[in-house]
Design an enzyme around this catalytic site. Sequence first.
Site, mmCIF file in Angstrom:
data_model
loop_
_atom_site.group_PDB
_atom_site.id
_atom_site.type_symbol
_atom_site.label_atom_id
_atom_site.label_comp_id
_atom_site.label_asym_id
_atom_site.label_seq_id
_atom_site.Cartn_x
_atom_site.Cartn_y
_atom_site.Cartn_z
ATOM 1 N N VAL A 229 0.811 -1.220 0.000
ATOM 2 C CA VAL A 229 0.000 0.000 0.000
ATOM 3 C C VAL A 229 0.841 1.266 0.000
ATOM 4 O O VAL A 229 0.298 2.373 -0.025
ATOM 5 C CB VAL A 229 -0.956 0.014 1.214
ATOM 6 C CG1 VAL A 229 -1.969 -1.106 1.106
ATOM 7 C CG2 VAL A 229 -0.191 -0.074 2.530
ATOM 8 N N GLY A 230 2.151 1.134 0.039
ATOM 9 C CA GLY A 230 2.994 2.326 0.026
ATOM 10 C C GLY A 230 4.469 1.994 -0.042
ATOM 11 O O GLY A 230 4.896 0.933 0.410
ATOM 12 N N LYS A 231 5.235 2.909 -0.629
ATOM 13 C CA LYS A 231 6.684 2.760 -0.702
ATOM 14 C C LYS A 231 7.332 4.090 -0.376
ATOM 15 O O LYS A 231 6.755 5.159 -0.617
ATOM 16 C CB LYS A 231 7.131 2.296 -2.098
ATOM 17 C CG LYS A 231 6.713 0.890 -2.456
ATOM 18 C CD LYS A 231 7.293 0.464 -3.801
ATOM 19 C CE LYS A 231 6.924 -0.964 -4.140
ATOM 20 N NZ LYS A 231 7.499 -1.399 -5.437
ATOM 21 N N TYR A 234 12.402 4.499 3.159
ATOM 22 C CA TYR A 234 12.639 3.558 4.247
ATOM 23 C C TYR A 234 12.377 2.122 3.823
ATOM 24 O O TYR A 234 12.889 1.185 4.428
ATOM 25 C CB TYR A 234 11.715 3.896 5.427
ATOM 26 C CG TYR A 234 10.262 3.901 5.040
ATOM 27 C CD1 TYR A 234 9.532 2.724 4.958
ATOM 28 C CD2 TYR A 234 9.627 5.097 4.712
ATOM 29 C CE1 TYR A 234 8.205 2.735 4.566
ATOM 30 C CE2 TYR A 234 8.311 5.109 4.323
ATOM 31 C CZ TYR A 234 7.598 3.928 4.250
ATOM 32 O OH TYR A 234 6.290 3.937 3.855
ATOM 33 N N GLY A 235 11.523 1.899 2.804
ATOM 34 C CA GLY A 235 11.133 0.552 2.413
ATOM 35 C C GLY A 235 9.697 0.529 1.914
ATOM 36 O O GLY A 235 9.295 1.380 1.113
ATOM 37 N N GLU A 236 8.887 -0.422 2.409
ATOM 38 C CA GLU A 236 7.521 -0.604 1.928
ATOM 39 C C GLU A 236 6.554 -0.767 3.103
ATOM 40 O O GLU A 236 6.949 -1.166 4.196
ATOM 41 C CB GLU A 236 7.421 -1.851 1.044
ATOM 42 C CG GLU A 236 8.318 -1.839 -0.171
ATOM 43 C CD GLU A 236 8.266 -3.146 -0.943
ATOM 44 O OE1 GLU A 236 8.663 -3.150 -2.123
ATOM 45 O OE2 GLU A 236 7.820 -4.170 -0.367
ATOM 46 N N VAL A 237 5.272 -0.462 2.823
ATOM 47 C CA VAL A 237 4.196 -0.745 3.779
ATOM 48 C C VAL A 237 3.206 -1.684 3.101
ATOM 49 O O VAL A 237 2.759 -1.414 1.982
ATOM 50 C CB VAL A 237 3.473 0.535 4.236
ATOM 51 C CG1 VAL A 237 2.288 0.183 5.136
ATOM 52 C CG2 VAL A 237 4.425 1.460 4.981
ATOM 53 N N LYS A 250 5.192 -2.659 8.102
ATOM 54 C CA LYS A 250 6.204 -1.752 7.555
ATOM 55 C C LYS A 250 7.501 -2.535 7.433
ATOM 56 O O LYS A 250 8.046 -3.007 8.428
ATOM 57 C CB LYS A 250 6.378 -0.548 8.478
ATOM 58 C CG LYS A 250 7.257 0.559 7.927
ATOM 59 C CD LYS A 250 7.238 1.754 8.879
ATOM 60 C CE LYS A 250 8.119 2.890 8.389
ATOM 61 N NZ LYS A 250 8.107 4.042 9.311
ATOM 62 N N ASP A 351 10.187 14.298 13.165
ATOM 63 C CA ASP A 351 9.892 14.172 11.731
ATOM 64 C C ASP A 351 8.380 14.254 11.516
ATOM 65 O O ASP A 351 7.810 13.477 10.754
ATOM 66 C CB ASP A 351 10.453 12.870 11.180
ATOM 67 C CG ASP A 351 10.476 12.840 9.648
ATOM 68 O OD1 ASP A 351 10.444 13.926 9.040
ATOM 69 O OD2 ASP A 351 10.523 11.736 9.068
#
Length: 524
Positions: A229-231, A234-237, A250, A351
């Site tokens: 569902v996301g990149k 940091y990597g991917e979700v 995550k 952040d």
Amino acid sequence: MATQTEQRPVLALSAVNQMGCRCARVVLLLLLQALCLLAEDGSIDCMCVGSGCLSEQCKGEQCFIAVTISNGEPSFRRGCLFGSESRRMTCSAAPSASHVVECCSQPMCNVNASMESLLQLLQTSPGSGPARYRPETVLLFIFLGPVVALALLATPTLLLCRRLRPGRLERLREFDTEQGAVDGLITSNVGDSTLADLLDQSCTSGSGSGLPFLVQRTVARQISLVECVGKGRYGEVWRGQWQGENVAVKIFSSRDEKSWFRETEIYNTVLLRHENILGFMASDMTSRNSSTQLWLITHYHENGSLYDYLQRAPVDTADGLLMAASVASGLVHLHTEIFGTEGKPAIAHRDLKSKNVLVKKDLRCCIADLGLAVTHSQADNQLDVGNNPKVGTKRYMAPEVLDESIQTDCFDAYKRVDIWAFGLVLWEIARRTYSNGIVEDYRPPFYDLVPNDPSFDDMRKVVCVEQQRPFVPNRWFSDPTLSALVKLMKECWYQNPSARLTALRIKKTLDKIHSSLEKAKPDC
């Protein structure tokens, strides 16, 4: 015997976790201090693979490899044996149609052993009848049973000692033999618990820290990945499923290990759980497709981040205020130190941005991504900035960060950086809030002043040298609610950090604005 040996540490730790919290914790700490000293001598290093392992290596008096056939599927394990009686009984067991074990006594002697060689022993072993033991083994069962039981109960404590040594978690690596089959790997059964049930079982109650470490690993290995569902950098979700419930996974890239380690450390902080902080479930290292992956498992929110949501849909005034107030509430909880026997340190996010805020079903928000967080405790006046050299997102950096004048040894300085970033998030929400039927398109802060991917120098020139702030449309001043929000966000953007509002003052101001909005509504 090897199967029983691998199950009992998990059962023993589960029993400890269910004891009275304070008494059990004191007793366990005393045992750890005594047994950690004993764990160093008279043992060899062995490769540890399979359930019950806390790391890729363990210390024991002998190494073993074993294969067990369950429901037609072979399960391969490596590990350590403790105590002469336990070693003799385990290693004396004759191969059966479903289980075989081999032992060795040299350091790391079980590294190169293969499952195929043991499977050949299984195929050639008798297929019926119970396993036969030598007479001396039977005597050991009868006379030395209590000693073996004590050794089994001490095993998880010894493994915990190794885990608690400084730097141990950071060096942790796990290598599973069933590469690419992480989704179906299960260490032990946790029953039919729901997410809420598991979190309530924590020793510190529902408002406490993360789950016990072994329970975290169990949950992590029972998760099936469904869709990405996301990149990001940091990597991917991924959206995953655990016992029919959606969870967010995550997956950090290996180069971002320090962020994973720091986020795991922060999320396990006692009393961190809060409705406006992303709910944490588990953290684990696992091997998949011949590479080590770093997993962080949290609650799943289908609306995604505030950044994504505001691009998809505008909000009315009440919902915009609800979003802003919930983010402020989460920030207050982070910034506040809780005193007591099991207190919580003050935490600065470092952040904060719309991409690190998630939107729940009721449009309330929760703060996520604590990989750069800083903690502070007044008891010892200790400031813990972690060991991650990364800084926050350049577009959201405060002036003192951009011109490098921030007091890095002062915790309040980090809280003021969060307040600056919150003012920018508030501006993003205000742009997408309806006023007299009008709403602006989504834009990131300083969209008209810097490039899409601004450099450090770009932001420093605009924020520090020119001292510019995000553009505020004139129409906002004709709306009482948006006008109040403009005043609030400007008090978050003072060039002088000490002049900015606190998170608590922001929350109270937003509550007051919401009350004024409710009073202004016409009666039905």
